[in-house]
Write a protein that holds these residues in place. Structure first.
Motif, PDB file in Angstrom:
ATOM      1  N   LEU A 129      59.972 -29.845 -73.847  1.00  0.00           N
ATOM      2  CA  LEU A 129      59.006 -29.267 -74.781  1.00  0.00           C
ATOM      3  C   LEU A 129      57.605 -29.244 -74.171  1.00  0.00           C
TER       4      LEU A 129
ATOM      5  N   TYR B 261      61.869 -20.938 -79.872  1.00  0.00           N
ATOM      6  CA  TYR B 261      62.959 -21.573 -80.624  1.00  0.00           C
ATOM      7  C   TYR B 261      64.298 -21.394 -79.915  1.00  0.00           C
TER       8      TYR B 261
ATOM      9  N   SER C 295      65.043 -33.912 -82.495  1.00  0.00           N
ATOM     10  CA  SER C 295      64.768 -32.864 -81.507  1.00  0.00           C
ATOM     11  C   SER C 295      64.398 -31.542 -82.165  1.00  0.00           C
TER      12      SER C 295
ATOM     13  N   ASN D 231      64.441 -23.627 -76.646  1.00  0.00           N
ATOM     14  CA  ASN D 231      64.437 -25.070 -76.871  1.00  0.00           C
ATOM     15  C   ASN D 231      65.620 -25.555 -77.696  1.00  0.00           C
TER      16      ASN D 231
ATOM     17  N   THR E  64      60.806 -29.636 -82.071  1.00  0.00           N
ATOM     18  CA  THR E  64      60.744 -28.239 -81.638  1.00  0.00           C
ATOM     19  C   THR E  64      60.006 -27.383 -82.661  1.00  0.00           C
TER      20      THR E  64
END
Length: 134
Positions: A95, A57, A15, A60, A19
């Motif tokens: 995302l 950032y 993940s 997420n 990201t």
């Protein structure tokens, strides 16, 4: 080692990797839009781009960490893959939505800048003329 912990580690690695990849892609390609909107002011475009990346950032990775917890015990390889598929699928959807949102906002900013530039007269008025007739 407990398979639940293994699932957590794999989930976090994938993940966060996704990201970072999406953020870098948005940063690299979004800078062109921001530069166009800001009419070539490179320093300001870089600063705005960096602020957008930091926000991306924060949102997420915050979501990824909040979504980490699993209510079920994972004790088989099948359970591990099923849990990962659900968790990573949701992260990919988030995302994707964030990516589309960023592209939409950048495009909106760009269109607004283009419209503002088109409304500016190319030459400043140089005087008045007397109306003829009447």
């Amino acid at each position: 080692m407990d398979l639940t912990v293994v699932t957590y580690v794999i989930y976090l690695l994938v993940s966060i990797g996704l990201t970072v990849w999406v953020a870098r892609t948005l940063s690299r390609n979004g800078r062109v839009f921001i530069g166009d909107v800001l009419q070539g002011n490179e320093k300001l475009a870089d600063a705005v781009n960096q602020l957008l990346v930091v926000g991306f950032y924060l949102v997420n990775i915050g979501f990824v960490t909040l979504y980490l917890r699993s209510n079920e015990e994972i004790d088989t390889a099948r359970g591990l893959f099923e849990a990962l598929s659900v968790k990573l699928g949701v992260v990919l959807l988030v995302l994707g939505v964030m990516h589309l949102g960023n592209v939409w906002v950048l495009n909106k900013m760009r269109r607004r800048g283009v419209m503002e530039r088109q409304q500016t007269p190319p030459v400043a008025p140089q005087g008045w003329t007397v109306p003829t007739g009447a």
